[in-house]
Design a protein around this motif. Structure first.
Motif, short mmCIF file in Angstrom:
data_model
loop_
_atom_site.label_atom_id
_atom_site.label_comp_id
_atom_site.label_asym_id
_atom_site.label_seq_id
_atom_site.Cartn_x
_atom_site.Cartn_y
_atom_site.Cartn_z
N GLN A 13 0.82 -1.22 0.00
CA GLN A 13 0.00 0.00 0.00
C GLN A 13 0.85 1.27 0.00
OE1 GLN A 13 0.18 -2.28 2.38
NE2 GLN A 13 -1.80 -3.23 2.78
N TYR A 43 -2.50 -2.58 -5.44
CA TYR A 43 -3.31 -1.65 -4.62
C TYR A 43 -3.59 -0.36 -5.40
CZ TYR A 43 -2.56 -4.59 -0.46
OH TYR A 43 -2.54 -5.63 0.44
N ALA A 44 -2.57 0.14 -6.10
CA ALA A 44 -2.78 1.38 -6.88
C ALA A 44 -3.83 1.17 -7.95
CB ALA A 44 -1.45 1.82 -7.49
N MET A 45 -3.92 -0.08 -8.46
CA MET A 45 -4.91 -0.40 -9.50
C MET A 45 -6.27 -0.72 -8.89
SD MET A 45 -2.35 -3.05 -11.41
CE MET A 45 -3.43 -3.82 -12.58
N SER A 46 -6.34 -0.76 -7.55
CA SER A 46 -7.54 -1.28 -6.85
C SER A 46 -7.95 -2.61 -7.46
CB SER A 46 -8.71 -0.30 -6.94
OG SER A 46 -8.40 0.89 -6.30
N PHE A 47 -6.97 -3.48 -7.64
CA PHE A 47 -7.25 -4.76 -8.29
C PHE A 47 -8.26 -5.56 -7.47
CE2 PHE A 47 -6.44 -9.05 -9.81
CZ PHE A 47 -6.44 -8.82 -11.17
N LYS A 48 -9.28 -6.03 -8.14
CA LYS A 48 -10.35 -6.77 -7.46
C LYS A 48 -9.80 -8.13 -7.01
CE LYS A 48 -14.85 -8.66 -8.95
NZ LYS A 48 -14.47 -9.99 -9.41
N SER A 49 -10.05 -8.47 -5.73
CA SER A 49 -9.48 -9.73 -5.24
C SER A 49 -10.47 -10.89 -5.26
CB SER A 49 -8.92 -9.54 -3.83
OG SER A 49 -9.94 -9.09 -2.98
N ASP A 84 -9.81 -6.15 -16.79
CA ASP A 84 -8.66 -6.19 -15.87
C ASP A 84 -7.97 -7.56 -15.90
OD1 ASP A 84 -10.77 -7.44 -14.49
OD2 ASP A 84 -10.24 -6.58 -12.55
N ILE A 112 -5.00 -9.35 -1.94
CA ILE A 112 -5.10 -8.73 -3.27
C ILE A 112 -4.26 -9.51 -4.29
CG2 ILE A 112 -3.22 -7.01 -3.06
CD1 ILE A 112 -5.33 -4.95 -4.21
N TRP A 116 -5.24 -11.89 -7.58
CA TRP A 116 -4.58 -11.89 -8.91
C TRP A 116 -4.38 -13.34 -9.35
CZ3 TRP A 116 -0.38 -13.64 -11.54
CH2 TRP A 116 0.03 -12.96 -12.69
#
Ligand code: FMN
Length: 231
Positions: A13, A43-49, A84, A112, A116
């Motif tokens: 983060q 985190y910067a991409m708010s990647f969906k987990s 994504d 997170i 991925w």
């Protein structure tokens, strides 16, 4: 000759964390060697987990009984994965080397990054029931787990309080990476950077830089060959 590519899948983060510094060292060292370096800053991409039906565009094959891996495989085949997921798969396709850079969370990757893994490594794209382990789809790619711990090295020995670090790495190194065919290089472990003096933190980063200069010549870890087993 086409430029070689490395992908850093990064989960922290804070841009001033030790993990961020380790990522920056890798970007610098690999770029210096002529590699194109892609970074997925989760985190910067708010990647969906979470692995859900939102990862699929269009109609589901079986909406009455949703089976994530089957729907994802069908969506991958038809080009109906969410943008994504497709973008990460495209990065992975290009990469000869993948570095996972993260702080150890509960003996594993942060949620997170697990997201991925769950969402990007879809059946069909990353493995099939015929193509796994030695015969895996990514057998020409290398991967490294590069991570920081809160505990010291002496706490992660076979006869110490947390047990052998290799036991907790097995699900990720064998169950995820080698399952998809990756040549798994030795993990890069930064022991307890938060409680180490600045000089030790700098030494750890320099050792990482040094390692990366010879990384493409490294021999992968050995695992039991698939032919030992009845598949
Ligand atoms: N440290 C461990 O050694 N083992 C763990 O299982 C572990 N689990 C953690 C779980 C959570 C949710 C958090 C927030 C921290 C955990 N830690 C654990 C500590 C972090 O690994 C440590 O703070 C981090 O690696 C330090 O890196 P940084 O300075 O880049 O943040």
């Amino acid at each position: 000759m086409a430029q070689k590519t490395a992908l850093i899948v990064y989960a922290h983060q804070s841009p001033v964390s030790f993990n961020a510094a380790a990522r920056d060292v890798a970007v610098e060292a690999l770029t210096k060697q002529g590699y194109k370096v892609l970074v997925s800053d989760l985190y910067a991409m708010s990647f969906k987990s979470s692995a859900t039906a939102d990862d699929i565009k269009g109609d589901l094959k079986n909406p009455e009984h949703f089976v994530y891996n089957e729907e994802m495989m069908a969506a991958w085949q038809d080009g109906r994965l969410s943008d994504d997921v497709s973008e990460e798969q495209h990065k992975l396709e290009q990469a000869e080397l993948v570095i996972f850079q993260f702080p150890l969370y509960w003996f594993s990757v942060p949620a997170i990054m697990k997201g991925w893994i769950d969402r990007v490594l879809t059946q069909g794209f990353a493995f099939t029931l015929q193509k796994m382990y030695d015969n895996g789809i990514f057998k020409d790619k290398k991967a490294i787990l590069s991570f920081t711990t809160g505990a010291t090295e002496s706490m992660f020995l076979a006869d110490a309080v947390h047990g052998d670090i290799n036991v907790l790495l097995w699900p990720l190194q064998n169950g995820v990476l080698r399952f998809c065919g990756f040549q798994v290089l030795a993990p890069q472990i930064f022991w307890c950077p938060a409680h180490s003096p600045a000089s030790v933190r700098s030494q750890m980063l320099e050792a990482w830089r040094e390692r990366l200069h010879g990384v493409f010549a490294e021999k992968p870890l050995s695992f039991a060959p698939t032919e030992y087993f009845d598949l």
